[in-house]
Design a protein around this motif. Structure first.
Motif, PDB file in Angstrom:
ATOM      1  N   PHE A 137     -24.947  33.936   6.770  1.00  0.00           N
ATOM      2  CA  PHE A 137     -24.945  34.040   5.310  1.00  0.00           C
ATOM      3  C   PHE A 137     -24.178  32.883   4.675  1.00  0.00           C
ATOM      4  O   PHE A 137     -24.591  32.333   3.648  1.00  0.00           O
ATOM      5  N   ARG A 138     -23.048  32.518   5.280  1.00  0.00           N
ATOM      6  CA  ARG A 138     -22.295  31.377   4.745  1.00  0.00           C
ATOM      7  C   ARG A 138     -23.108  30.089   4.842  1.00  0.00           C
ATOM      8  O   ARG A 138     -23.099  29.256   3.935  1.00  0.00           O
ATOM      9  N   GLN A 139     -23.828  29.947   5.946  1.00  0.00           N
ATOM     10  CA  GLN A 139     -24.625  28.737   6.144  1.00  0.00           C
ATOM     11  C   GLN A 139     -25.772  28.664   5.137  1.00  0.00           C
ATOM     12  O   GLN A 139     -26.099  27.586   4.632  1.00  0.00           O
ATOM     13  N   ILE A 140     -26.377  29.809   4.823  1.00  0.00           N
ATOM     14  CA  ILE A 140     -27.476  29.836   3.847  1.00  0.00           C
ATOM     15  C   ILE A 140     -26.954  29.574   2.445  1.00  0.00           C
ATOM     16  O   ILE A 140     -27.527  28.770   1.687  1.00  0.00           O
ATOM     17  N   LEU A 141     -25.850  30.222   2.074  1.00  0.00           N
ATOM     18  CA  LEU A 141     -25.346  30.144   0.710  1.00  0.00           C
ATOM     19  C   LEU A 141     -24.795  28.767   0.358  1.00  0.00           C
ATOM     20  O   LEU A 141     -24.812  28.364  -0.815  1.00  0.00           O
ATOM     21  N   ARG A 142     -24.290  28.045   1.353  1.00  0.00           N
ATOM     22  CA  ARG A 142     -23.753  26.730   1.035  1.00  0.00           C
ATOM     23  C   ARG A 142     -24.813  25.625   1.101  1.00  0.00           C
ATOM     24  O   ARG A 142     -24.537  24.480   0.746  1.00  0.00           O
ATOM     25  N   ASP A 143     -26.027  25.977   1.538  1.00  0.00           N
ATOM     26  CA  ASP A 143     -27.117  25.007   1.566  1.00  0.00           C
ATOM     27  C   ASP A 143     -27.982  25.216   0.325  1.00  0.00           C
ATOM     28  O   ASP A 143     -28.850  26.084   0.282  1.00  0.00           O
ATOM     29  N   LYS A 144     -27.739  24.423  -0.701  1.00  0.00           N
ATOM     30  CA  LYS A 144     -28.424  24.603  -1.981  1.00  0.00           C
ATOM     31  C   LYS A 144     -29.929  24.327  -1.862  1.00  0.00           C
ATOM     32  O   LYS A 144     -30.735  24.907  -2.588  1.00  0.00           O
ATOM     33  N   THR A 145     -30.303  23.446  -0.931  1.00  0.00           N
ATOM     34  CA  THR A 145     -31.728  23.135  -0.767  1.00  0.00           C
ATOM     35  C   THR A 145     -32.499  24.349  -0.274  1.00  0.00           C
ATOM     36  O   THR A 145     -33.573  24.674  -0.789  1.00  0.00           O
ATOM     37  N   PHE A 166     -32.359  36.348   6.647  1.00  0.00           N
ATOM     38  CA  PHE A 166     -33.612  35.931   6.013  1.00  0.00           C
ATOM     39  C   PHE A 166     -34.457  37.130   5.605  1.00  0.00           C
ATOM     40  O   PHE A 166     -35.261  37.044   4.674  1.00  0.00           O
ATOM     41  N   TRP A 167     -34.277  38.253   6.285  1.00  0.00           N
ATOM     42  CA  TRP A 167     -34.946  39.482   5.859  1.00  0.00           C
ATOM     43  C   TRP A 167     -34.414  39.910   4.490  1.00  0.00           C
ATOM     44  O   TRP A 167     -35.191  40.288   3.600  1.00  0.00           O
ATOM     45  N   VAL A 168     -33.105  39.828   4.308  1.00  0.00           N
ATOM     46  CA  VAL A 168     -32.505  40.169   3.012  1.00  0.00           C
ATOM     47  C   VAL A 168     -32.999  39.222   1.931  1.00  0.00           C
ATOM     48  O   VAL A 168     -33.375  39.650   0.823  1.00  0.00           O
ATOM     49  N   MET A 169     -33.038  37.925   2.234  1.00  0.00           N
ATOM     50  CA  MET A 169     -33.529  36.954   1.260  1.00  0.00           C
ATOM     51  C   MET A 169     -35.005  37.196   0.949  1.00  0.00           C
ATOM     52  O   MET A 169     -35.448  37.042  -0.196  1.00  0.00           O
ATOM     53  N   GLY A 170     -35.773  37.595   1.964  1.00  0.00           N
ATOM     54  CA  GLY A 170     -37.189  37.885   1.744  1.00  0.00           C
ATOM     55  C   GLY A 170     -37.388  39.067   0.811  1.00  0.00           C
ATOM     56  O   GLY A 170     -38.276  39.044  -0.057  1.00  0.00           O
ATOM     57  N   ILE A 171     -36.584  40.110   0.968  1.00  0.00           N
ATOM     58  CA  ILE A 171     -36.671  41.273   0.075  1.00  0.00           C
ATOM     59  C   ILE A 171     -36.308  40.869  -1.349  1.00  0.00           C
ATOM     60  O   ILE A 171     -36.929  41.332  -2.324  1.00  0.00           O
ATOM     61  N   LEU A 205     -31.609  27.489  -0.570  1.00  0.00           N
ATOM     62  CA  LEU A 205     -31.626  28.501  -1.627  1.00  0.00           C
ATOM     63  C   LEU A 205     -32.707  28.195  -2.665  1.00  0.00           C
ATOM     64  O   LEU A 205     -33.417  29.093  -3.121  1.00  0.00           O
ATOM     65  N   SER A 206     -32.834  26.921  -3.018  1.00  0.00           N
ATOM     66  CA  SER A 206     -33.856  26.548  -3.990  1.00  0.00           C
ATOM     67  C   SER A 206     -35.254  26.798  -3.435  1.00  0.00           C
ATOM     68  O   SER A 206     -36.140  27.292  -4.141  1.00  0.00           O
ATOM     69  N   MET A 207     -35.457  26.445  -2.155  1.00  0.00           N
ATOM     70  CA  MET A 207     -36.766  26.655  -1.532  1.00  0.00           C
ATOM     71  C   MET A 207     -37.111  28.127  -1.439  1.00  0.00           C
ATOM     72  O   MET A 207     -38.269  28.529  -1.611  1.00  0.00           O
ATOM     73  N   MET A 208     -36.125  28.953  -1.172  1.00  0.00           N
ATOM     74  CA  MET A 208     -36.397  30.369  -0.931  1.00  0.00           C
ATOM     75  C   MET A 208     -36.487  31.184  -2.213  1.00  0.00           C
ATOM     76  O   MET A 208     -37.190  32.206  -2.248  1.00  0.00           O
TER      77      MET A 208
END
Length: 373
Positions: free
Chosen positions: A12-20, A232-237, A22-25
């Motif tokens: 989660f930390r790795q996803i949240l600090r990668d703005k690219t 990524f399941w959480v982000m997908g929901i 987050l924008s794509m998803m």
């Protein structure tokens, strides 16, 4: 579970600090869902007609007015000859050429019949076939309402007796394409984002070297795969929820069926899809390899899913391939729940298919991941 919790914190930390990422998803699929349905419309309008009138009678003028006022056609011009009409097609200024021969009105009145010449530009097959079909309907309606086709009966004017068929569309009364296209586009965007992002996930660990550090820890393979899947399941929901909001706010589409059933299918589908993406990442050594592999399968999934063409119209081998893709079943379910209001009992078989895909793909991803590689 303690080890799994640490993995999830790291992901989660790795996803949240990668703005690219987050924008794509988050933002990319939402903007695409707003824009794409406006262009993904199979209804043919603004068909350009070159009207060659060699009769210049009241009947030919009425016909030209009826074609122009139908809402589907635009007059591309009134060339003086059929040859000039074909030139308009060659230069791309017209799609159809309708030639009204000399003596059109006279032959209709005296002979009660007259042929007209319709030429169609078939480079764009869909536009040509539908445009020609629309124009034939306009001609038939024009012919049915001519004065000469009204007979006298006992001194009174009465129309010819004819059988008329009035059709109605179930679940989409106005036959608007947005109700058919928007749910399918939401599924495809969710598939593209989930499939590509997860396919690149483990490969990224390989390229930056952190996979070696993970491999020497006492983390079980299932814990590693699950730790990669859950974020990524959480982000997908979240993306799916935002997509449903866009459907309602921008297109006025609200599911007629149960939201809980819809989310149940979305949850199982995401597990299957993410497992497929993780399986790709266990095979690939670089992100470029993962992208090409994912792109190949995603193109097959999209073309065979029934989104663009009906599955029933495919050959038998294509139908078999289509049934072996999870996207096919999820698009079918989303359309049934959103438009028809189907319940869990109606789509229970599709849930079984998606659950089987989820178990097989994730089990294969866990089995194929090698900590010693």
């Amino acid at each position: 579970m303690k080890i799994l919790r640490f993995i999830l914190q790291k992901e989660f930390r790795q996803i949240l600090r990668d703005k690219t990422i987050l924008s794509m998803m988050l933002f990319a699929p939402i903007m695409q869902l707003i824009i794409l349905p406006m262009a993904a419309n199979f209804e043919v309008k603004n068909v350009n007609v070159a009207f060659v009138d060699q009769d210049h009678s009241s009947y030919s003028q009425k016909l030209a007015h009826k074609i122009a006022s139908s809402g589907y056609f635009k007059m591309a011009g009134h060339p003086n000859s059929y040859k000039e009409g074909l030139e308009l097609i060659e230069y791309g200024d017209a799609d159809l050429v309708l030639e009204i021969p000399s003596g059109f009105e006279r032959n209709l009145v005296r002979e009660e019949s007259q042929k007209v010449n319709l030429s169609v530009d078939a480079i764009n097959g869909t536009k040509a076939s539908l445009g020609a079909a629309y124009l034939v309907q306009v001609l038939a309606d024009f012919n049915a309402n001519l004065d000469i086709n009204i007979k006298l009966s006992n001194g009174q004017i009465a129309p010819n007796t004819k059988l008329s068929v009035i059709s109605s569309n179930w679940y989409n009364p106005k036959a608007e394409y947005k109700y058919y296209m928007v749910p399918g586009i939401l599924v495809l965007l969710l598939t593209l984002i989930g499939g590509f992002i997860t396919a690149l996930n483990i490969v990224k660990e390989k390229e930056i070297g952190t996979i070696e550090q993970i491999n020497v820890t006492p983390i079980q393979k299932w814990q590693f795969i699950l730790g990669k899947l859950i974020p990524f399941w959480v982000m997908g929901i979240i993306v799916f929820t935002l997509g449903l909001l866009v459907m309602y706010l921008f297109y006025g589409i609200f599911p007629k069926g149960s939201l809980w059933v819809l989310y149940l299918f979305a949850s199982v589908y995401l597990v299957a899809l993410l497992g497929f993406g993780l399986l790709i990442s266990t095979f690939a050594d670089t992100q470029l390899q993962a992208m090409f592999i994912a792109f190949f399968f995603m193109m097959v999934f999209m073309l065979m899913s029934g989104f663009f063409t009906s599955i029933d119209s495919m050959p038998d081998w294509a139908i078999t391939v289509s049934n072996f893709t999870p996207v096919t079943h999820f698009i079918k379910v989303v359309r049934l729940i959103v438009l028809k209001g189907s319940g869990l009992a109606d789509v229970g078989t599709e849930l079984g298919y998606l659950a089987l895909f989820a178990v097989v793909l994730n089990s294969f991803a866990i089995w194929n991941y090698r900590k010693t590689s």
